[in-house]
Design a protein around this motif. Sequence first.
Motif, PDB file in Angstrom:
ATOM      1  N   VAL A  33       0.850  -1.185   0.000  1.00 42.84           N
ATOM      2  CA  VAL A  33       0.000   0.000   0.000  1.00 42.84           C
ATOM      3  C   VAL A  33       0.890   1.241   0.000  1.00 42.84           C
ATOM      4  O   VAL A  33       1.864   1.318   0.739  1.00 42.84           O
ATOM      5  CB  VAL A  33      -0.930   0.006   1.229  1.00 42.84           C
ATOM      6  CG1 VAL A  33      -1.715   1.297   1.319  1.00 42.84           C
ATOM      7  CG2 VAL A  33      -1.862  -1.179   1.175  1.00 42.84           C
ATOM      8  N   VAL A  34       0.541   2.194  -0.849  1.00 37.01           N
ATOM      9  CA  VAL A  34       1.242   3.481  -0.867  1.00 37.01           C
ATOM     10  C   VAL A  34       0.235   4.565  -0.531  1.00 37.01           C
ATOM     11  O   VAL A  34      -0.957   4.406  -0.754  1.00 37.01           O
ATOM     12  CB  VAL A  34       1.904   3.745  -2.247  1.00 37.01           C
ATOM     13  CG1 VAL A  34       3.024   2.775  -2.499  1.00 37.01           C
ATOM     14  CG2 VAL A  34       0.890   3.708  -3.356  1.00 37.01           C
ATOM     15  N   TRP A  35       0.722   5.647   0.014  1.00 34.18           N
ATOM     16  CA  TRP A  35      -0.142   6.765   0.392  1.00 34.18           C
ATOM     17  C   TRP A  35       0.064   7.884  -0.618  1.00 34.18           C
ATOM     18  O   TRP A  35       1.185   8.323  -0.850  1.00 34.18           O
ATOM     19  CB  TRP A  35       0.183   7.244   1.798  1.00 34.18           C
ATOM     20  CG  TRP A  35      -0.148   6.222   2.838  1.00 34.18           C
ATOM     21  CD1 TRP A  35       0.587   5.136   3.185  1.00 34.18           C
ATOM     22  CD2 TRP A  35      -1.310   6.192   3.637  1.00 34.18           C
ATOM     23  NE1 TRP A  35      -0.041   4.426   4.161  1.00 34.18           N
ATOM     24  CE2 TRP A  35      -1.216   5.050   4.462  1.00 34.18           C
ATOM     25  CE3 TRP A  35      -2.432   6.997   3.744  1.00 34.18           C
ATOM     26  CZ2 TRP A  35      -2.196   4.718   5.374  1.00 34.18           C
ATOM     27  CZ3 TRP A  35      -3.405   6.658   4.664  1.00 34.18           C
ATOM     28  CH2 TRP A  35      -3.291   5.531   5.473  1.00 34.18           C
ATOM     29  N   ILE A  36      -1.016   8.357  -1.209  1.00 37.98           N
ATOM     30  CA  ILE A  36      -0.942   9.452  -2.184  1.00 37.98           C
ATOM     31  C   ILE A  36      -1.897  10.554  -1.742  1.00 37.98           C
ATOM     32  O   ILE A  36      -2.860  10.288  -1.026  1.00 37.98           O
ATOM     33  CB  ILE A  36      -1.300   8.971  -3.614  1.00 37.98           C
ATOM     34  CG1 ILE A  36      -2.724   8.429  -3.670  1.00 37.98           C
ATOM     35  CG2 ILE A  36      -0.316   7.935  -4.108  1.00 37.98           C
ATOM     36  CD1 ILE A  36      -3.212   8.158  -5.068  1.00 37.98           C
ATOM     37  N   PRO A  37      -1.646  11.808  -2.141  1.00 38.91           N
ATOM     38  CA  PRO A  37      -2.572  12.883  -1.764  1.00 38.91           C
ATOM     39  C   PRO A  37      -3.904  12.724  -2.492  1.00 38.91           C
ATOM     40  O   PRO A  37      -3.939  12.459  -3.683  1.00 38.91           O
ATOM     41  CB  PRO A  37      -1.859  14.166  -2.201  1.00 38.91           C
ATOM     42  CG  PRO A  37      -0.633  13.753  -2.919  1.00 38.91           C
ATOM     43  CD  PRO A  37      -0.475  12.288  -2.827  1.00 38.91           C
ATOM     44  N   GLY A  38      -4.986  12.861  -1.732  1.00 37.96           N
ATOM     45  CA  GLY A  38      -6.319  12.739  -2.306  1.00 37.96           C
ATOM     46  C   GLY A  38      -6.793  14.051  -2.906  1.00 37.96           C
ATOM     47  O   GLY A  38      -6.049  15.031  -3.039  1.00 37.96           O
ATOM     48  N   GLN A  50      -2.375  -0.006  -8.328  1.00 33.36           N
ATOM     49  CA  GLN A  50      -3.430   0.892  -8.778  1.00 33.36           C
ATOM     50  C   GLN A  50      -3.037   2.364  -8.679  1.00 33.36           C
ATOM     51  O   GLN A  50      -3.782   3.228  -9.109  1.00 33.36           O
ATOM     52  CB  GLN A  50      -4.694   0.652  -7.945  1.00 33.36           C
ATOM     53  CG  GLN A  50      -5.267  -0.723  -8.122  1.00 33.36           C
ATOM     54  CD  GLN A  50      -6.402  -0.979  -7.165  1.00 33.36           C
ATOM     55  OE1 GLN A  50      -6.585  -0.266  -6.190  1.00 33.36           O
ATOM     56  NE2 GLN A  50      -7.176  -2.017  -7.457  1.00 33.36           N
ATOM     57  N   ALA A  51      -1.894   2.646  -8.127  1.00 37.47           N
ATOM     58  CA  ALA A  51      -1.454   4.034  -7.957  1.00 37.47           C
ATOM     59  C   ALA A  51      -1.102   4.619  -9.319  1.00 37.47           C
ATOM     60  O   ALA A  51      -0.647   3.913 -10.222  1.00 37.47           O
ATOM     61  CB  ALA A  51      -0.253   4.100  -7.036  1.00 37.47           C
ATOM     62  N   PRO A  52      -1.323   5.922  -9.487  1.00 37.49           N
ATOM     63  CA  PRO A  52      -0.949   6.555 -10.760  1.00 37.49           C
ATOM     64  C   PRO A  52       0.564   6.552 -10.937  1.00 37.49           C
ATOM     65  O   PRO A  52       1.319   6.392  -9.982  1.00 37.49           O
ATOM     66  CB  PRO A  52      -1.483   7.985 -10.622  1.00 37.49           C
ATOM     67  CG  PRO A  52      -1.626   8.208  -9.166  1.00 37.49           C
ATOM     68  CD  PRO A  52      -1.911   6.868  -8.554  1.00 37.49           C
ATOM     69  N   ALA A  53       0.978   6.696 -12.187  1.00 36.07           N
ATOM     70  CA  ALA A  53       2.411   6.712 -12.477  1.00 36.07           C
ATOM     71  C   ALA A  53       3.066   7.857 -11.714  1.00 36.07           C
ATOM     72  O   ALA A  53       2.445   8.877 -11.418  1.00 36.07           O
ATOM     73  CB  ALA A  53       2.641   6.876 -13.960  1.00 36.07           C
ATOM     74  N   ALA A  54       4.326   7.675 -11.406  1.00 35.97           N
ATOM     75  CA  ALA A  54       5.051   8.690 -10.625  1.00 35.97           C
ATOM     76  C   ALA A  54       5.050  10.015 -11.371  1.00 35.97           C
ATOM     77  O   ALA A  54       5.278  10.064 -12.573  1.00 35.97           O
ATOM     78  CB  ALA A  54       6.472   8.225 -10.373  1.00 35.97           C
ATOM     79  N   VAL A  55       4.785  11.050 -10.638  1.00 33.69           N
ATOM     80  CA  VAL A  55       4.759  12.391 -11.216  1.00 33.69           C
ATOM     81  C   VAL A  55       6.198  12.857 -11.428  1.00 33.69           C
ATOM     82  O   VAL A  55       7.062  12.615 -10.574  1.00 33.69           O
ATOM     83  CB  VAL A  55       4.001  13.355 -10.281  1.00 33.69           C
ATOM     84  CG1 VAL A  55       3.973  14.746 -10.857  1.00 33.69           C
ATOM     85  CG2 VAL A  55       2.609  12.841 -10.024  1.00 33.69           C
ATOM     86  N   GLN A  56       6.449  13.507 -12.560  1.00 27.65           N
ATOM     87  CA  GLN A  56       7.790  14.034 -12.832  1.00 27.65           C
ATOM     88  C   GLN A  56       8.126  15.066 -11.762  1.00 27.65           C
ATOM     89  O   GLN A  56       7.336  15.949 -11.471  1.00 27.65           O
ATOM     90  CB  GLN A  56       7.823  14.747 -14.171  1.00 27.65           C
ATOM     91  CG  GLN A  56       8.269  14.011 -15.371  1.00 27.65           C
ATOM     92  CD  GLN A  56       9.597  13.306 -15.299  1.00 27.65           C
ATOM     93  OE1 GLN A  56      10.280  13.239 -14.277  1.00 27.65           O
ATOM     94  NE2 GLN A  56       9.971  12.745 -16.395  1.00 27.65           N
TER      95      GLN A  56
END
Length: 147
Positions: A33-38, A50-56
């Motif tokens: 599990v990774v935590w991303i900003p909602g 299911q996480a989006p690709a890493a942001v540049q």
Amino acid sequence: MTALPEQYRRYAEPAPHPVQPTGIELYDDRDPVVWIPGAYGEMVPVRKSQAPAAVQAAPVRDLSPQPLFDPLAQRLLAAGLGVGAAGAGLGFGVGQLAAGIALMGTSGLALLVGLLLAAGMRGGSVTHVRQEVHNHARWFGKTHTNL
């Protein structure tokens, strides 16, 4: 039968044999599990698959202070433009000084020479001051002073 049109019936029919779990899911078999900003700024847990690709990452910004003067202007000034401007200003100042002396006339020149001579003569003599005081004591507490 359902009341759905024929083109949608295949989606509404149940699968021929439902999928049954075949084993036990182990902790290592799971996606981390990774935590991303909602959407509202809070951190949301999401499976890594299911996480989006890493942001540049944003490019590194240069935060060093900018020069006070334009570098091209500094080079032009150093190449001789500044020397010419300073020479013109110096020439103008000397011209103004010479014009003032020329317009002073004979009486002004005599006054200037007199002031210079007076200043030179003033420091020639030295005066020494010597003061003596004599106190004389007399009978019954009376005193007499001679200067």
